[in-house]
Design a protein around this motif. Sequence first.
Motif, PDB file in Angstrom:
ATOM      1  N   LEU A   1      32.534 -17.644  15.747  1.00  0.00           N
ATOM      2  CA  LEU A   1      32.894 -16.236  15.567  1.00  0.00           C
ATOM      3  C   LEU A   1      32.712 -15.791  14.121  1.00  0.00           C
ATOM      4  O   LEU A   1      32.220 -14.697  13.855  1.00  0.00           O
ATOM      5  CB  LEU A   1      34.322 -15.983  16.041  1.00  0.00           C
ATOM      6  CG  LEU A   1      34.566 -16.273  17.521  1.00  0.00           C
ATOM      7  CD1 LEU A   1      36.026 -16.056  17.877  1.00  0.00           C
ATOM      8  CD2 LEU A   1      33.661 -15.430  18.408  1.00  0.00           C
ATOM      9  N   LYS A   2      33.083 -16.631  13.181  1.00  0.00           N
ATOM     10  CA  LYS A   2      32.962 -16.264  11.768  1.00  0.00           C
ATOM     11  C   LYS A   2      31.543 -16.431  11.226  1.00  0.00           C
ATOM     12  O   LYS A   2      31.135 -15.713  10.313  1.00  0.00           O
ATOM     13  CB  LYS A   2      33.923 -17.098  10.921  1.00  0.00           C
ATOM     14  CG  LYS A   2      35.372 -16.750  11.144  1.00  0.00           C
ATOM     15  CD  LYS A   2      36.268 -17.583  10.257  1.00  0.00           C
ATOM     16  CE  LYS A   2      37.726 -17.250  10.517  1.00  0.00           C
ATOM     17  NZ  LYS A   2      38.627 -18.140   9.785  1.00  0.00           N
ATOM     18  N   ASP A   3      30.796 -17.397  11.760  1.00  0.00           N
ATOM     19  CA  ASP A   3      29.489 -17.722  11.188  1.00  0.00           C
ATOM     20  C   ASP A   3      28.307 -17.085  11.905  1.00  0.00           C
ATOM     21  O   ASP A   3      27.173 -17.183  11.426  1.00  0.00           O
ATOM     22  CB  ASP A   3      29.300 -19.248  11.153  1.00  0.00           C
ATOM     23  CG  ASP A   3      30.272 -19.926  10.218  1.00  0.00           C
ATOM     24  OD1 ASP A   3      30.613 -19.328   9.176  1.00  0.00           O
ATOM     25  OD2 ASP A   3      30.684 -21.067  10.522  1.00  0.00           O
ATOM     26  N   ALA A   4      28.525 -16.435  13.027  1.00  0.00           N
ATOM     27  CA  ALA A   4      27.410 -15.852  13.785  1.00  0.00           C
ATOM     28  C   ALA A   4      26.619 -14.851  12.952  1.00  0.00           C
ATOM     29  O   ALA A   4      25.382 -14.827  13.018  1.00  0.00           O
ATOM     30  CB  ALA A   4      27.909 -15.210  15.077  1.00  0.00           C
TER      31      ALA A   4
ATOM     32  N   VAL B   1      25.366 -11.439  19.545  1.00  0.00           N
ATOM     33  CA  VAL B   1      26.225 -11.973  20.616  1.00  0.00           C
ATOM     34  C   VAL B   1      25.620 -13.248  21.200  1.00  0.00           C
ATOM     35  O   VAL B   1      26.344 -14.209  21.493  1.00  0.00           O
ATOM     36  CB  VAL B   1      26.477 -10.900  21.701  1.00  0.00           C
ATOM     37  CG1 VAL B   1      27.180 -11.487  22.917  1.00  0.00           C
ATOM     38  CG2 VAL B   1      27.283  -9.746  21.117  1.00  0.00           C
ATOM     39  N   ASP B   2      24.299 -13.288  21.341  1.00  0.00           N
ATOM     40  CA  ASP B   2      23.643 -14.501  21.850  1.00  0.00           C
ATOM     41  C   ASP B   2      23.905 -15.688  20.927  1.00  0.00           C
ATOM     42  O   ASP B   2      24.171 -16.807  21.389  1.00  0.00           O
ATOM     43  CB  ASP B   2      22.128 -14.302  21.961  1.00  0.00           C
ATOM     44  CG  ASP B   2      21.711 -13.292  23.003  1.00  0.00           C
ATOM     45  OD1 ASP B   2      22.466 -13.059  23.970  1.00  0.00           O
ATOM     46  OD2 ASP B   2      20.600 -12.720  22.833  1.00  0.00           O
ATOM     47  N   VAL B   3      23.819 -15.454  19.616  1.00  0.00           N
ATOM     48  CA  VAL B   3      24.049 -16.524  18.644  1.00  0.00           C
ATOM     49  C   VAL B   3      25.504 -16.975  18.718  1.00  0.00           C
ATOM     50  O   VAL B   3      25.793 -18.179  18.747  1.00  0.00           O
ATOM     51  CB  VAL B   3      23.663 -16.063  17.223  1.00  0.00           C
ATOM     52  CG1 VAL B   3      24.084 -17.084  16.172  1.00  0.00           C
ATOM     53  CG2 VAL B   3      22.161 -15.793  17.144  1.00  0.00           C
TER      54      VAL B   3
ATOM     55  N   TRP C   1      19.200 -16.257  10.182  1.00  0.00           N
ATOM     56  CA  TRP C   1      18.561 -17.560   9.975  1.00  0.00           C
ATOM     57  C   TRP C   1      17.759 -17.968  11.203  1.00  0.00           C
ATOM     58  O   TRP C   1      16.614 -18.376  11.089  1.00  0.00           O
ATOM     59  CB  TRP C   1      19.604 -18.642   9.715  1.00  0.00           C
ATOM     60  CG  TRP C   1      20.312 -18.598   8.404  1.00  0.00           C
ATOM     61  CD1 TRP C   1      20.338 -17.573   7.488  1.00  0.00           C
ATOM     62  CD2 TRP C   1      21.132 -19.628   7.862  1.00  0.00           C
ATOM     63  NE1 TRP C   1      21.126 -17.920   6.426  1.00  0.00           N
ATOM     64  CE2 TRP C   1      21.636 -19.184   6.623  1.00  0.00           C
ATOM     65  CE3 TRP C   1      21.516 -20.889   8.316  1.00  0.00           C
ATOM     66  CZ2 TRP C   1      22.474 -19.956   5.833  1.00  0.00           C
ATOM     67  CZ3 TRP C   1      22.353 -21.660   7.527  1.00  0.00           C
ATOM     68  CH2 TRP C   1      22.812 -21.196   6.299  1.00  0.00           C
ATOM     69  N   VAL C   2      18.374 -17.886  12.381  1.00  0.00           N
ATOM     70  CA  VAL C   2      17.745 -18.416  13.598  1.00  0.00           C
ATOM     71  C   VAL C   2      16.739 -17.458  14.215  1.00  0.00           C
ATOM     72  O   VAL C   2      15.930 -17.869  15.045  1.00  0.00           O
ATOM     73  CB  VAL C   2      18.793 -18.859  14.640  1.00  0.00           C
ATOM     74  CG1 VAL C   2      19.701 -19.947  14.078  1.00  0.00           C
ATOM     75  CG2 VAL C   2      19.599 -17.690  15.175  1.00  0.00           C
ATOM     76  N   THR C   3      16.774 -16.180  13.831  1.00  0.00           N
ATOM     77  CA  THR C   3      15.836 -15.206  14.401  1.00  0.00           C
ATOM     78  C   THR C   3      14.674 -14.894  13.463  1.00  0.00           C
ATOM     79  O   THR C   3      13.747 -14.192  13.857  1.00  0.00           O
ATOM     80  CB  THR C   3      16.558 -13.890  14.757  1.00  0.00           C
ATOM     81  OG1 THR C   3      17.172 -13.350  13.583  1.00  0.00           O
ATOM     82  CG2 THR C   3      17.594 -14.118  15.847  1.00  0.00           C
TER      83      THR C   3
ATOM     84  N   PHE D   1      22.299 -24.455   4.773  1.00  0.00           N
ATOM     85  CA  PHE D   1      21.464 -24.880   5.895  1.00  0.00           C
ATOM     86  C   PHE D   1      22.354 -25.168   7.098  1.00  0.00           C
ATOM     87  O   PHE D   1      23.575 -25.224   6.991  1.00  0.00           O
ATOM     88  CB  PHE D   1      20.605 -26.099   5.534  1.00  0.00           C
ATOM     89  CG  PHE D   1      21.383 -27.332   5.169  1.00  0.00           C
ATOM     90  CD1 PHE D   1      21.738 -28.272   6.126  1.00  0.00           C
ATOM     91  CD2 PHE D   1      21.744 -27.570   3.849  1.00  0.00           C
ATOM     92  CE1 PHE D   1      22.450 -29.413   5.786  1.00  0.00           C
ATOM     93  CE2 PHE D   1      22.458 -28.712   3.491  1.00  0.00           C
ATOM     94  CZ  PHE D   1      22.810 -29.633   4.459  1.00  0.00           C
ATOM     95  N   LEU D   2      21.706 -25.345   8.230  1.00  0.00           N
ATOM     96  CA  LEU D   2      22.372 -25.625   9.496  1.00  0.00           C
ATOM     97  C   LEU D   2      21.900 -26.974  10.005  1.00  0.00           C
ATOM     98  O   LEU D   2      20.710 -27.292   9.914  1.00  0.00           O
ATOM     99  CB  LEU D   2      22.001 -24.526  10.501  1.00  0.00           C
ATOM    100  CG  LEU D   2      22.474 -24.655  11.938  1.00  0.00           C
ATOM    101  CD1 LEU D   2      23.993 -24.610  12.040  1.00  0.00           C
ATOM    102  CD2 LEU D   2      21.852 -23.536  12.788  1.00  0.00           C
ATOM    103  N   MET D   3      22.821 -27.758  10.508  1.00  0.00           N
ATOM    104  CA  MET D   3      22.438 -29.002  11.183  1.00  0.00           C
ATOM    105  C   MET D   3      23.180 -29.091  12.508  1.00  0.00           C
ATOM    106  O   MET D   3      24.294 -28.596  12.640  1.00  0.00           O
ATOM    107  CB  MET D   3      22.715 -30.231  10.320  1.00  0.00           C
ATOM    108  CG  MET D   3      24.110 -30.788  10.403  1.00  0.00           C
ATOM    109  SD  MET D   3      24.361 -32.330   9.499  1.00  0.00           S
ATOM    110  CE  MET D   3      24.186 -33.559  10.778  1.00  0.00           C
TER     111      MET D   3
END
Length: 181
Positions: free
Chosen positions: A13-16, A39-41, A22-24, A67-69
């Motif tokens: 909820l906080k990081d979306a 909302v999808d993320v 980043w992901v799009t 970064f994301l792992m």
Amino acid sequence: MTPDFDFRTVDPLKDAELLHPWVTHPKAAFWMMQDATLVDVERAYMEIAADEHHHALLGLRDGEPAFLMEYYDPARRELVGLYEPLPGDVGMHFLTPATDTPVHGFTRAVITAVMARLFEDPAVARVVVEPDVANTAVHALNEAVGFVPERTIRKPEKVALLSFCTRERFLAATTATEVAA
């Protein structure tokens, strides 16, 4: 000098809002979330947060998300039925966000930190990855930290290069890199 990173669990909820661009971003095409809404993320990371076999972490540099792992149990997620998992296998994904000011060596430092984080767990014997066969940039990074490609596999969403890295290969690859630096 390799940067120091810390890790914390993704809070969906906080990081979306942070993760959505980043992901799009086109650079993240291999993350396969190009058309995802905020909302999808949020939902995707809520599903991961609720899954005992899949985990998402933010890598922090100087306390800021860098970064994301993700890591997962390949016997139960992602690779079920596509290879014969061994005890101590862990699957991994990582993503560095797009930037207008790239830092030379940053992504290599990230994958090195991600691998070191995974191998901190004495139960982890081998890291498994399955990047898209077309993602040649990540293949080079994987090789640099000790991954050895085994074969291509067909997943529902892609043709992937199944690769493995043992703790020993990781230490050999990263020790050789540090000595050469």
